[in-house]
Motif scaffolding. Structure first.
Motif, PDB file in Angstrom:
ATOM      1  N   PHE A 131       0.943  -1.222  -0.074  1.00 55.16           N
ATOM      2  CA  PHE A 131       0.206  -0.033   0.058  1.00 55.16           C
ATOM      3  C   PHE A 131       0.932   1.279   0.089  1.00 55.16           C
ATOM      4  O   PHE A 131       1.593   1.420   0.987  1.00 55.16           O
ATOM      5  N   ASP A 132       0.927   2.054  -0.996  1.00 62.27           N
ATOM      6  CA  ASP A 132       1.766   3.080  -1.205  1.00 62.27           C
ATOM      7  C   ASP A 132       0.848   4.300  -1.242  1.00 62.27           C
ATOM      8  O   ASP A 132      -0.416   4.360  -2.004  1.00 62.27           O
ATOM      9  N   TYR A 133       0.955   5.336  -0.349  1.00 55.56           N
ATOM     10  CA  TYR A 133       0.128   6.688  -0.304  1.00 55.56           C
ATOM     11  C   TYR A 133       0.917   7.786  -0.567  1.00 55.56           C
ATOM     12  O   TYR A 133       1.834   8.087   0.118  1.00 55.56           O
ATOM     13  N   VAL A 159      -4.288  -1.644  -7.745  1.00 54.52           N
ATOM     14  CA  VAL A 159      -5.429  -0.969  -7.520  1.00 54.52           C
ATOM     15  C   VAL A 159      -5.021   0.788  -7.181  1.00 54.52           C
ATOM     16  O   VAL A 159      -4.489   0.913  -6.179  1.00 54.52           O
ATOM     17  N   THR A 160      -5.455   1.669  -8.045  1.00 51.15           N
ATOM     18  CA  THR A 160      -5.077   2.945  -8.114  1.00 51.15           C
ATOM     19  C   THR A 160      -6.192   3.684  -7.704  1.00 51.15           C
ATOM     20  O   THR A 160      -7.241   3.785  -8.471  1.00 51.15           O
ATOM     21  N   VAL A 161      -6.219   4.707  -6.628  1.00 50.65           N
ATOM     22  CA  VAL A 161      -7.356   5.463  -6.466  1.00 50.65           C
ATOM     23  C   VAL A 161      -6.988   6.837  -6.485  1.00 50.65           C
ATOM     24  O   VAL A 161      -5.644   7.314  -5.847  1.00 50.65           O
ATOM     25  N   ALA A 162      -7.434   7.738  -7.470  1.00 45.42           N
ATOM     26  CA  ALA A 162      -7.060   8.959  -7.285  1.00 45.42           C
ATOM     27  C   ALA A 162      -7.827  10.010  -6.481  1.00 45.42           C
ATOM     28  O   ALA A 162      -9.219  10.050  -6.697  1.00 45.42           O
ATOM     29  N   PHE A 163      -7.196  10.853  -5.583  1.00 44.38           N
ATOM     30  CA  PHE A 163      -8.149  11.660  -4.900  1.00 44.38           C
ATOM     31  C   PHE A 163      -8.055  13.102  -5.167  1.00 44.38           C
ATOM     32  O   PHE A 163      -8.902  13.932  -5.336  1.00 44.38           O
ATOM     33  N   GLN A 164      -6.698  13.509  -5.755  1.00 39.78           N
ATOM     34  CA  GLN A 164      -6.648  14.851  -6.308  1.00 39.78           C
ATOM     35  C   GLN A 164      -5.561  14.810  -7.535  1.00 39.78           C
ATOM     36  O   GLN A 164      -4.753  14.068  -7.331  1.00 39.78           O
ATOM     37  N   GLY A 165      -6.017  15.373  -8.830  1.00 41.88           N
ATOM     38  CA  GLY A 165      -5.010  15.416  -9.944  1.00 41.88           C
ATOM     39  C   GLY A 165      -5.601  14.298 -10.807  1.00 41.88           C
ATOM     40  O   GLY A 165      -6.670  13.490 -10.524  1.00 41.88           O
ATOM     41  N   TRP A 186      -8.352  -0.611 -11.742  1.00 42.32           N
ATOM     42  CA  TRP A 186      -8.029  -1.870 -11.307  1.00 42.32           C
ATOM     43  C   TRP A 186      -7.479  -2.748 -12.500  1.00 42.32           C
ATOM     44  O   TRP A 186      -7.895  -3.027 -13.280  1.00 42.32           O
ATOM     45  N   MET A 187      -6.096  -2.998 -12.244  1.00 44.85           N
ATOM     46  CA  MET A 187      -5.230  -3.708 -13.250  1.00 44.85           C
ATOM     47  C   MET A 187      -4.950  -5.055 -12.664  1.00 44.85           C
ATOM     48  O   MET A 187      -4.380  -5.232 -11.639  1.00 44.85           O
ATOM     49  N   THR A 188      -5.157  -6.117 -13.386  1.00 44.60           N
ATOM     50  CA  THR A 188      -5.017  -7.429 -12.936  1.00 44.60           C
ATOM     51  C   THR A 188      -3.813  -7.877 -13.848  1.00 44.60           C
ATOM     52  O   THR A 188      -3.958  -8.089 -15.315  1.00 44.60           O
ATOM     53  N   LEU A 215      -2.636   0.070  -4.155  1.00 48.57           N
ATOM     54  CA  LEU A 215      -2.649  -1.072  -3.328  1.00 48.57           C
ATOM     55  C   LEU A 215      -2.193  -2.302  -4.249  1.00 48.57           C
ATOM     56  O   LEU A 215      -2.571  -2.188  -5.578  1.00 48.57           O
ATOM     57  N   TRP A 216      -1.730  -3.253  -3.693  1.00 48.50           N
ATOM     58  CA  TRP A 216      -1.378  -4.344  -4.453  1.00 48.50           C
ATOM     59  C   TRP A 216      -2.087  -5.514  -3.998  1.00 48.50           C
ATOM     60  O   TRP A 216      -1.928  -5.822  -2.654  1.00 48.50           O
ATOM     61  N   LEU A 217      -3.024  -6.302  -4.675  1.00 42.61           N
ATOM     62  CA  LEU A 217      -3.536  -7.247  -4.276  1.00 42.61           C
ATOM     63  C   LEU A 217      -3.389  -8.656  -5.046  1.00 42.61           C
ATOM     64  O   LEU A 217      -3.257  -8.802  -6.114  1.00 42.61           O
ATOM     65  N   ASN A 218      -2.966  -9.617  -4.032  1.00 38.73           N
ATOM     66  CA  ASN A 218      -2.455 -11.057  -4.549  1.00 38.73           C
ATOM     67  C   ASN A 218      -3.658 -11.705  -5.307  1.00 38.73           C
ATOM     68  O   ASN A 218      -4.904 -11.483  -5.166  1.00 38.73           O
ATOM     69  N   LEU A 219      -3.555 -12.460  -6.344  1.00 38.04           N
ATOM     70  CA  LEU A 219      -4.259 -13.341  -6.996  1.00 38.04           C
ATOM     71  C   LEU A 219      -4.088 -14.849  -6.548  1.00 38.04           C
ATOM     72  O   LEU A 219      -3.114 -15.266  -6.177  1.00 38.04           O
TER      73      LEU A 219
END
Length: 320
Positions: A131-133, A159-165, A186-188, A215-219
């Protein structure tokens, strides 16, 4: 078939008289004679050929098995996971409050805090890996591209979430997209993908405050060799569930209060963006039984836990 037949040919060949230095057809051969040396040479050559053929047979067998598994999964359609209903009257306790980690640059566009820090890629936070913020940061206008160039991923999802920009995405499958405030990509990666991430061209020209997280989510193992995929999730498509005490829950993935998020996941996870409005108001958020909960506070403070045993959670980034 090769892995079985080749070793048999090898051992059968060892019993042939001409392949043995003291074969049954010539018991008079002795060490040092040319006949013995020639027979010994052919015997060693046959042995080496047998070993190489056996290894080749095993390799082809393994390759065939891998190909069969991959092709059988390639056409599968991902399904949105169904969480187990929450157990009634069970209050989660706070196991650990993670300290503020040091910042580092990812490329020249993302100044991030590795939120999971020493717990990244551990079973304790599985299936979440990292998780990088990127805290709010003002960037001046520029004509250059700020971000990270082409790099590979495999075996998990980002999983990339944009808050500003705005974040601009491009990948080796042909997807190219820009997400803005409130949007999610959401890139798989699955069996492999190469992508790049930059501030969008328009945002770079104008400059401004940039804030996002990834965030990185394991498969699951059975989906690690699936085809790569990209899901653009716009803010307008993310349902928002109002809370009785004021505020709301944006359901990105999973389910909250009977409302499902738009993200299609291979792993049973919930991803919510929660905003609480009234100070001093108690809120109860039900989660599926057996799930761990990770709470990241971007702004403000919160008391979490059962009454009398609450623990205060502050923003990891003190400057917010």
């Amino acid at each position: 078939a090769w892995s079985c037949l080749v070793p048999y040919a090898f051992f059968a060949g060892r019993r042939m008289p001409w392949a043995s230095p003291l074969g049954a057809s010539d018991t008079r051969r002795r060490k040092g004679s040319k006949t013995y040396e020639r027979a010994s040479f052919y015997s060693r050559l046959l042995t080496l050929c047998g070993i190489l053929l056996a290894l080749w047979g095993l390799y082809m067998f393994a390759l065939f098995r891998c190909f069969t598994v991959t092709t059988s999964q390639a056409g599968s359609t991902p399904k949105t996971s169904s969480p187990t209903p929450a157990a009634p009257n069970t209050m989660k306790s706070v196991r650990r409050i993670m300290p503020t980690p040091p910042q580092h640059w990812v490329g020249d566009g993302f100044h991030v805090y590795p939120v999971f820090h020493d717990l990244a890629f551990t079973k304790e936070l599985s299936p979440w890996l990292m998780f990088d913020y990127a805290a709010p940061k003002k960037f001046s206008p520029t004509s250059s591209r700020r971000g990270v160039g082409k790099h590979p991923h495999r075996g998990f999802e980002t999983v990339t979430v944009a808050f500003q920009g705005e974040v601009e995405h491009g990948d080796s499958v042909g997807n190219r997209d820009v997400i803005g405030a409130g949007d999610v990509q959401w890139m798989t990666a699955a069996r492999g993908i190469i992508h790049e991430e930059f501030h969008s061209t328009e945002f770079a020209k104008k400059g401004g405050v940039f804030e996002m997280c990834q965030l990185w989510l394991n498969l699951p193992a059975k989906h690690k060799m699936d085809p790569p995929r990209y899901q653009p999730i716009l803010a307008k498509d993310i349902p928002s569930v109002p809370l009785p005490g004021g505020g709301h829950v944006k359901v990105i993935a999973g389910e909250f209060a009977g409302v499902r998020g738009p993200a299609h996941t291979f792993t049973p996870v919930e991803l919510w963006d929660v905003e609480l409005e009234k100070k001093g108001t108690a809120y109860e958020l039900n989660v599926p039984a057996g799930h761990n909960v990770i709470v990241f506070v971007r702004r403000g403070r919160a008391l979490i836990g059962s009454e009398g045993a609450e623990k205060e959670i502050k923003p990891q980034v003190r400057r917010l």
